[in-house]
Design an enzyme around this catalytic site. Structure first.
Site, PDB file in Angstrom:
ATOM      1  CG  HIS A  27     -13.500  26.955   8.991  1.00 30.15           C
ATOM      2  ND1 HIS A  27     -12.193  26.691   8.639  1.00 30.15           N
ATOM      3  CD2 HIS A  27     -14.061  27.535   7.904  1.00 30.15           C
ATOM      4  CE1 HIS A  27     -11.972  27.096   7.402  1.00 30.15           C
ATOM      5  NE2 HIS A  27     -13.095  27.600   6.929  1.00 30.15           N
ATOM      6  CD  GLU A  54     -17.317  27.457   6.032  1.00 29.62           C
ATOM      7  OE1 GLU A  54     -17.027  27.890   4.905  1.00 29.62           O
ATOM      8  OE2 GLU A  54     -16.712  26.484   6.556  1.00 29.62           O
ATOM      9  CG  ASP A  56     -16.224  25.184   1.878  1.00 25.61           C
ATOM     10  OD1 ASP A  56     -16.229  26.411   1.772  1.00 25.61           O
ATOM     11  OD2 ASP A  56     -15.543  24.571   2.728  1.00 25.61           O
ATOM     12  CG  HIS A  69     -12.183  24.594   0.754  1.00 22.59           C
ATOM     13  ND1 HIS A  69     -10.978  24.805   0.111  1.00 22.59           N
ATOM     14  CD2 HIS A  69     -12.555  25.794   1.257  1.00 22.59           C
ATOM     15  CE1 HIS A  69     -10.638  26.068   0.218  1.00 22.59           C
ATOM     16  NE2 HIS A  69     -11.579  26.690   0.912  1.00 22.59           N
ATOM     17  CD  GLU A 129     -16.700  29.749   0.943  1.00 23.83           C
ATOM     18  OE1 GLU A 129     -15.978  30.122  -0.007  1.00 23.83           O
ATOM     19  OE2 GLU A 129     -16.254  29.438   2.062  1.00 23.83           O
TER      20      GLU A 129
END
Length: 261
Positions: A27, A54, A56, A69, A129
């Protein structure tokens, strides 16, 4: 991990029958062990054996996709205010590590291209993301997908593009229809699986507590994969493995070993 056939590239769709991604995904790079969404975090996650990260991505005011994020800069950088209202020339000068600890002071915000080139050079995989500044959902989806399609066009395995925002996934689909997409969900509203199918998604990525045997079976019967965020406890991870889910996003890169795949 089994690589796709020779004809498959980042511009090819990822089917449920040829899922190329590992179960364990770090993450924001390395969870909470390093400043999130930085190359330092990716390096630390890799040190712990993770091969998929992962992150953002959003747009600067002049259209540069970069990793962050929050909508605002305040929590994880030395800047203040809405990130998407700042040009990249300003964002690139911020300290994105000092908030975490002295060890990481001076760590910069990376562009999505920085992150992509790091992953491509080292054989790592990426879940991007799409995290748009409010009001720029479709624009951000298009920009992120277009850049990803260009950067990964010769890669064996493309990035997985995910978002909570339907408009962002719509923009990504329209810009790069063959890149795999995943619908992020923090609840299961009526028609959630139909929405994922209408968007041409390859996966549904849920808050891990939402998965039941029935929901996993429905997703997989539809030809999609079932992934979970953010899983930091052993009991929760084991529950998801027992349910037959396909991917686990975790902060605890120090607790879970990707060798468990």
């Amino acid at each position: 991990m089994t690589a796709p056939s020779p004809d498959t590239s980042a511009s090819a769709s990822t089917s449920a029958s040829a899922w190329p991604y590992p179960r364990w995904i770090a993450h924001r790079g390395a969870g909470k062990l390093a400043p999130e969404n930085t190359l330092a975090a990716f390096r630390l996650g890799a040190h712990h054996g993770f091969r998929m990260f992962e992150c953002d991505a959003k747009l600067s005011s002049d259209g540069v996709p970069f990793l962050l994020h929050d909508s605002t800069l305040d929590r994880t950088t030395s800047g203040r205010g809405t990130a998407g209202e700042r040009p990249w020339s300003e964002l690139s000068q911020l300290d994105a590590g000092g908030w975490h600890s002295r060890e990481w002071a001076g760590e910069p915000l990376p562009t999505l291209e920085n992150a992509a080139r790091f992953c491509l050079a080292n054989g790592y995989l990426l879940n991007i993301e799409i995290k748009p500044t409010p009001g720029t959902e479709e624009e951000t989806g298009r920009a992120v997908a277009s850049l990803a399609a260009r950067l990964w066009h010769q890669a064996a395995v493309p990035p997985l593009l995910t978002s909570f925002k339907v408009a962002a996934l719509t923009g990504a689909r329209d810009a790069a229809p063959l890149l795999p997409r995943g619908l992020l969900l923090d609840s299961l509203p009526d028609g959630w699986l139909d929405t994922a199918r209408q968007l041409g998604c390859a996966a549904v990525v849920c808050n891990h507590a939402l998965w039941t045997a029935e929901h996993v079976a429905a997703v997989q019967a539809a030809g999609l994969r079932a992934l979970s965020y953010t899983v930091n406890d052993e009991w929760a991870a084991q529950r998801l493995i027992d349910l037959g889910t396909d991917g686990i996003i975790t902060d605890r890169v120090d607790r879970f070993s990707p060798a468990m795949d």
